[in-house]
Design a protein around this motif. Structure first.
Motif, PDB file in Angstrom:
ATOM      1  N   ILE A  79       0.792  -1.319   0.084  1.00 18.71           N
ATOM      2  CA  ILE A  79      -0.136   0.149   0.145  1.00 18.71           C
ATOM      3  C   ILE A  79       0.892   1.158  -0.053  1.00 18.71           C
ATOM      4  CG2 ILE A  79      -1.621   1.232   1.101  1.00 18.71           C
ATOM      5  CD1 ILE A  79      -2.849  -1.357   0.154  1.00 18.71           C
ATOM      6  N   ARG A  80       0.789   2.117  -0.981  1.00 21.45           N
ATOM      7  CA  ARG A  80       1.320   3.169  -1.318  1.00 21.45           C
ATOM      8  C   ARG A  80       0.413   4.461  -0.789  1.00 21.45           C
ATOM      9  NH1 ARG A  80       4.500   4.126  -6.355  1.00 21.45           N
ATOM     10  NH2 ARG A  80       2.555   4.068  -7.148  1.00 21.45           N
ATOM     11  N   ILE A  81       1.053   5.302  -0.055  1.00 19.68           N
ATOM     12  CA  ILE A  81       0.407   6.627   0.547  1.00 19.68           C
ATOM     13  C   ILE A  81       1.077   7.756   0.068  1.00 19.68           C
ATOM     14  CG2 ILE A  81      -0.662   7.813   2.386  1.00 19.68           C
ATOM     15  CD1 ILE A  81      -0.406   4.998   3.759  1.00 19.68           C
ATOM     16  N   THR A  82       0.649   8.615  -0.717  1.00 18.74           N
ATOM     17  CA  THR A  82       1.175   9.852  -1.061  1.00 18.74           C
ATOM     18  C   THR A  82       0.302  11.223  -0.674  1.00 18.74           C
ATOM     19  OG1 THR A  82       1.932   8.685  -3.156  1.00 18.74           O
ATOM     20  CG2 THR A  82       1.972  10.947  -3.213  1.00 18.74           C
ATOM     21  N   VAL A  83       1.252  12.006  -0.223  1.00 11.86           N
ATOM     22  CA  VAL A  83       0.575  13.547   0.051  1.00 11.86           C
ATOM     23  C   VAL A  83       0.327  14.151  -1.582  1.00 11.86           C
ATOM     24  CG1 VAL A  83       0.712  15.662   1.176  1.00 11.86           C
ATOM     25  CG2 VAL A  83       1.591  13.375   2.313  1.00 11.86           C
ATOM     26  N   VAL A  84      -0.785  14.438  -1.714  1.00 13.29           N
ATOM     27  CA  VAL A  84      -1.049  15.064  -2.970  1.00 13.29           C
ATOM     28  C   VAL A  84      -1.612  16.541  -2.805  1.00 13.29           C
ATOM     29  CG1 VAL A  84      -1.592  12.715  -4.127  1.00 13.29           C
ATOM     30  CG2 VAL A  84      -3.569  14.264  -3.310  1.00 13.29           C
ATOM     31  N   ASP A  85      -1.866  16.804  -1.932  1.00 13.66           N
ATOM     32  CA  ASP A  85      -2.257  18.396  -1.862  1.00 13.66           C
ATOM     33  C   ASP A  85      -2.427  18.588  -0.465  1.00 13.66           C
ATOM     34  OD1 ASP A  85      -3.262  20.807  -2.521  1.00 13.66           O
ATOM     35  OD2 ASP A  85      -5.413  20.175  -3.067  1.00 13.66           O
ATOM     36  N   GLN A  86      -2.276  20.075   0.024  1.00 14.55           N
ATOM     37  CA  GLN A  86      -2.306  20.569   1.338  1.00 14.55           C
ATOM     38  C   GLN A  86      -3.364  21.825   1.058  1.00 14.55           C
ATOM     39  OE1 GLN A  86       1.514  21.660   2.954  1.00 14.55           O
ATOM     40  NE2 GLN A  86       1.425  19.617   4.060  1.00 14.55           N
ATOM     41  N   LYS A  87      -4.286  21.859   2.046  1.00 16.48           N
ATOM     42  CA  LYS A  87      -5.456  22.685   1.732  1.00 16.48           C
ATOM     43  C   LYS A  87      -5.682  23.690   2.979  1.00 16.48           C
ATOM     44  CE  LYS A  87      -8.150  20.133  -1.292  1.00 16.48           C
ATOM     45  NZ  LYS A  87      -8.084  21.209  -2.593  1.00 16.48           N
ATOM     46  N   GLY A  88      -4.723  23.716   4.238  1.00 16.30           N
ATOM     47  CA  GLY A  88      -4.907  24.439   5.291  1.00 16.30           C
ATOM     48  C   GLY A  88      -4.051  25.624   5.384  1.00 16.30           C
ATOM     49  N   ILE A  96      -7.337   1.428   4.159  1.00 21.37           N
ATOM     50  CA  ILE A  96      -6.250   0.459   3.804  1.00 21.37           C
ATOM     51  C   ILE A  96      -6.425  -0.976   3.996  1.00 21.37           C
ATOM     52  CG2 ILE A  96      -3.844  -0.218   4.550  1.00 21.37           C
ATOM     53  CD1 ILE A  96      -3.380   2.714   5.224  1.00 21.37           C
ATOM     54  N   ASP A  97      -7.204  -1.144   5.181  1.00 20.01           N
ATOM     55  CA  ASP A  97      -7.820  -2.563   5.439  1.00 20.01           C
ATOM     56  C   ASP A  97      -8.749  -3.054   4.411  1.00 20.01           C
ATOM     57  OD1 ASP A  97      -7.257  -4.325   7.752  1.00 20.01           O
ATOM     58  OD2 ASP A  97      -9.056  -3.828   8.807  1.00 20.01           O
ATOM     59  N   ILE A  98      -9.642  -2.087   3.963  1.00 17.15           N
ATOM     60  CA  ILE A  98     -10.613  -2.438   2.946  1.00 17.15           C
ATOM     61  C   ILE A  98      -9.839  -2.967   1.548  1.00 17.15           C
ATOM     62  CG2 ILE A  98     -12.209  -1.459   1.401  1.00 17.15           C
ATOM     63  CD1 ILE A  98     -13.269   0.184   3.679  1.00 17.15           C
ATOM     64  N   LEU A  99      -8.917  -2.280   1.297  1.00 18.75           N
ATOM     65  CA  LEU A  99      -7.913  -2.590   0.163  1.00 18.75           C
ATOM     66  C   LEU A  99      -7.252  -3.993   0.506  1.00 18.75           C
ATOM     67  CD1 LEU A  99      -6.438   0.569  -0.913  1.00 18.75           C
ATOM     68  CD2 LEU A  99      -8.347  -0.466  -1.969  1.00 18.75           C
ATOM     69  N   ILE A 123      -4.319   6.865  -1.935  1.00 13.89           N
ATOM     70  CA  ILE A 123      -4.126   5.574  -1.149  1.00 13.89           C
ATOM     71  C   ILE A 123      -4.045   4.707  -2.591  1.00 13.89           C
ATOM     72  CG2 ILE A 123      -4.595   3.656  -0.019  1.00 13.89           C
ATOM     73  CD1 ILE A 123      -6.210   5.283   1.886  1.00 13.89           C
ATOM     74  N   GLU A 124      -2.850   3.900  -2.828  1.00 11.37           N
ATOM     75  CA  GLU A 124      -2.814   2.953  -3.854  1.00 11.37           C
ATOM     76  C   GLU A 124      -2.277   1.453  -3.502  1.00 11.37           C
ATOM     77  OE1 GLU A 124      -0.666   5.025  -7.537  1.00 11.37           O
ATOM     78  OE2 GLU A 124       0.085   5.825  -5.649  1.00 11.37           O
ATOM     79  N   LYS A 125      -3.152   0.588  -3.943  1.00  7.70           N
ATOM     80  CA  LYS A 125      -2.686  -0.821  -3.657  1.00  7.70           C
ATOM     81  C   LYS A 125      -1.712  -1.229  -5.084  1.00  7.70           C
ATOM     82  CE  LYS A 125      -5.623  -4.412  -4.791  1.00  7.70           C
ATOM     83  NZ  LYS A 125      -6.880  -5.116  -4.740  1.00  7.70           N
ATOM     84  N   LEU A 126      -0.581  -1.810  -4.657  1.00  8.83           N
ATOM     85  CA  LEU A 126       0.343  -2.070  -5.792  1.00  8.83           C
ATOM     86  C   LEU A 126       0.657  -3.587  -5.624  1.00  8.83           C
ATOM     87  CD1 LEU A 126       3.148   0.658  -4.834  1.00  8.83           C
ATOM     88  CD2 LEU A 126       1.244   0.797  -6.433  1.00  8.83           C
ATOM     89  N   ASP A 127       0.406  -4.156  -6.796  1.00 13.06           N
ATOM     90  CA  ASP A 127       0.512  -5.672  -6.827  1.00 13.06           C
ATOM     91  C   ASP A 127       2.155  -5.979  -6.745  1.00 13.06           C
ATOM     92  OD1 ASP A 127      -2.238  -6.250  -6.674  1.00 13.06           O
ATOM     93  OD2 ASP A 127      -2.351  -6.032  -8.986  1.00 13.06           O
ATOM     94  N   GLU A 128       2.590  -6.853  -5.939  1.00 18.04           N
ATOM     95  CA  GLU A 128       4.064  -7.026  -5.928  1.00 18.04           C
ATOM     96  C   GLU A 128       4.387  -8.187  -6.951  1.00 18.04           C
ATOM     97  OE1 GLU A 128       5.583  -7.367  -1.746  1.00 18.04           O
ATOM     98  OE2 GLU A 128       3.609  -7.872  -1.467  1.00 18.04           O
TER      99      GLU A 128
END
Length: 79
Positions: free
Chosen positions: A3-12, A47-50, A74-79
């Motif tokens: 599971i890859r998690i990327t920060v794609v934006d900040q709005k605060g 993440i649990d759902i994925l 959130i991205e699910k990466l197949d190994e």
């Protein structure tokens, strides 16, 4: 499966309290301690759902910090 998690934006209006920046990438299994606990609180159920074969309506979620709203992909990466 990874599971890859990327920060794609900040709005605060404030910088992130954990110093996360747009473009930061985390591997869920290897970088768990580096990711903000507030973000993990939101991301863990997704993440649990994925991991158990479920599908998400969206792959983008935000943390609950009103000062700094980090948007994570959130991205699910197949190994």
């Amino acid at each position: 499966m990874k599971i890859r998690i990327t920060v794609v934006d900040q709005k605060g209006n404030c910088p992130c309290h954990r110093a996360h920046q747009v473009g930061d990438v985390f591997d869920y299994d290897q970088d768990r301690g580096k990711l903000c606990p507030l973000a993990m609180h939101v991301l863990f159920p997704m993440i649990d759902i994925l991991r158990y074969g479920g599908k998400l309506k969206s792959d983008v979620f935000c943390c609950p910090d009103v000062d700094t709203i980090n948007v994570f992909k959130i991205e699910k990466l197949d190994e």
